[in-house]
Design a protein around this motif. Structure first.
Motif, mmCIF file in Angstrom:
data_model
loop_
_atom_site.group_PDB
_atom_site.id
_atom_site.type_symbol
_atom_site.label_atom_id
_atom_site.label_comp_id
_atom_site.label_asym_id
_atom_site.label_seq_id
_atom_site.Cartn_x
_atom_site.Cartn_y
_atom_site.Cartn_z
ATOM 1 N N LYS A 97 0.917 -1.329 -0.069
ATOM 2 C CA LYS A 97 -0.115 0.155 0.162
ATOM 3 C C LYS A 97 0.899 1.354 -0.100
ATOM 4 O O LYS A 97 0.221 2.424 0.098
ATOM 5 C CB LYS A 97 -0.856 0.034 1.305
ATOM 6 N N TRP A 98 2.192 1.282 0.145
ATOM 7 C CA TRP A 98 3.243 2.348 -0.094
ATOM 8 C C TRP A 98 4.130 1.982 -0.379
ATOM 9 O O TRP A 98 4.796 0.730 -0.148
ATOM 10 C CB TRP A 98 3.283 3.113 1.196
ATOM 11 N N GLU A 107 8.677 3.604 -0.050
ATOM 12 C CA GLU A 107 9.364 4.525 0.651
ATOM 13 C C GLU A 107 10.633 4.505 0.162
ATOM 14 O O GLU A 107 11.209 3.528 -0.059
ATOM 15 C CB GLU A 107 9.175 4.594 1.972
ATOM 16 N N LYS A 125 -4.135 8.625 -4.489
ATOM 17 C CA LYS A 125 -2.494 8.776 -3.952
ATOM 18 C C LYS A 125 -1.848 9.620 -3.435
ATOM 19 O O LYS A 125 -2.639 10.907 -3.285
ATOM 20 C CB LYS A 125 -1.662 8.356 -5.269
ATOM 21 N N SER A 162 2.456 15.379 3.889
ATOM 22 C CA SER A 162 1.541 15.271 2.555
ATOM 23 C C SER A 162 1.884 16.493 1.914
ATOM 24 O O SER A 162 1.338 17.450 1.935
ATOM 25 C CB SER A 162 0.151 14.750 3.063
ATOM 26 N N SER A 202 7.820 9.135 0.462
ATOM 27 C CA SER A 202 7.019 8.114 0.310
ATOM 28 C C SER A 202 5.872 8.478 -0.377
ATOM 29 O O SER A 202 5.511 9.587 -0.821
ATOM 30 C CB SER A 202 6.670 7.522 1.665
ATOM 31 N N ASP A 225 1.784 6.885 -0.714
ATOM 32 C CA ASP A 225 0.678 6.038 -0.287
ATOM 33 C C ASP A 225 -0.255 5.652 -1.467
ATOM 34 O O ASP A 225 -0.541 6.655 -2.232
ATOM 35 C CB ASP A 225 0.094 6.434 0.770
#
Length: 350
Positions: A232-233, A235, A266, A283, A329, A331
């Motif tokens: 799901k992510w 990094e 996303k 974010s 990262s 997501d």
């Protein structure tokens, strides 16, 4: 691990290229709670609906004998990119003969000061149209306990107000999509060019993730790819770590991002690490960005807040200098298929 030549860290470009329009709000897809100020006393409402032209829009209605203006705000104001100047585009449907005198865009800054910008009255005509208003970060029409007439970022769209003629009868208006195009910003110092700097993707093989430098829409970039069936992510960190930068009370990070088609859902996150090893994740405001290159800006305070996540180190939730850019990262929803995003340069302005 990817190996590339290490680029120069401190260059001083003057300004960024103008940004593309970014969607701020669309009533067809964004189900946000709305508050109409004194709705009962003023006999007013703002509810989801469809305009006579067929678009999904907010339907504002009022009783002209009960008040001479309507104002509504989003219970969770919508983030705006940082700007010195910029242009808001507001889609509206105005009925023939509507008793409207003016329509205003409202934003709120980090100190709780509210700013109001009036769409030029010459634009108010019957039918479906897009109204345009210029925003300036220094603006005299504002109010609040910490009023200084200057937008202290980050700022968010608060809502809209409508002034109308006080008389008998009813009035109505439909409000649709909102987009914002910020003007050029001073970039400051270049921290890193991801097309020339080594990075390490954590658990890349296990998560089906890869990265490669390539030419993307006319410039060199580091493109990341993933398979959401395996996580799901993603990094990644810089290796070796980047040099720390000078202490600041407030700073703006600008990141060159190549946004692909269907990127909604996303999230791209910037990570900082302080001298204790505490990691702060923020974010980037990518919601509503059209496909293509964007310079996405993020305001960070010395306090470390607001951060999307904090871990490791002394966990005192405060940036203890020296601080460095640790990495990024991305997501994405599990099962959303293969995805991609590309990075260019990252800048820091104080």
């Amino acid at each position: 691990m990817l190996r590339f030549l290490f680029g120069s860290l401190f260059m001083l470009p003057l300004v960024a290229l103008s940004a593309l329009p970014a969607r701020v709000y669309d009533p067809a897809t964004d189900a946000l709670q709305i508050n109409v100020n004194q709705s009962d006393a003023r006999r007013q409402s703002v509810l989801p609906g469809n305009a006579p032209s067929g678009q999904a829009m907010l339907h504002a209605k009022w009783d002209c004998s009960a008040a001479n203006y309507l104002e509504f705000n989003f219970l969770q104001p919508i983030p705006l990119p940082e700007f010195n100047t910029g242009e808001v585009a507001l889609e509206v449907f105005i009925p023939e003969g509507a008793p409207i005198r003016k329509i205003n865009f409202r934003l709120i800054d980090s100190q709780g000061e509210t700013f109001q910008y009036m769409f030029p009255t010459a634009q108010l005509k019957p039918g479906l149209q897009t109204l345009l208003v210029q925003l300036n970060s220094v603006h005299k029409e504002s109010w609040g306990a910490k009023k200084n007439g200057r937008v202290d970022f980050p700022a968010r769209m608060l809502g809209v107000s409508v002034d109308f003629n006080r008389k008998e009868g009813q009035g109505e208006l439909w409000i649709g999509k909102v987009a914002f195009t910020p003007g050029p910003l001073e970039l400051g110092e270049m921290l890193v060019d991801l097309a020339t700097t080594p990075v390490r993707i954590h658990l890349a093989g296990d998560r089906g993730q890869t990265a490669a430098v390539e030419e993307a829409d006319g410039r060199q970039a580091l493109r990341f790819n993933w398979d959401a069936a395996r996580g799901k992510w993603m990094e990644f960190a810089f290796t070796p770590p980047l040099p720390p930068f000078a202490e600041f009370d407030s700073a703006r990070f600008c990141v060159e991002l190549l946004i692909p088609e269907n990127f909604d859902g996303k999230t791209v996150n910037l990570r900082l690490s302080d001298k204790s090893g505490e990691v702060f994740q923020y974010s980037l405001p990518t919601k509503g960005l059209a496909p293509g290159w964007h310079l996405v800006s993020l305001r960070v305070e010395k306090s470390g807040a607001p951060a999307r996540g904090i871990w490791s180190g002394d966990q005192n939730r405060k940036l203890d200098f020296p601080v460095r850019l640790a990495g990024f990262s991305v997501d994405y929803p599990a099962g959303s298929g293969e995805g991609t995003v590309a990075f260019g340069k990252v800048y820091l302005a104080r």
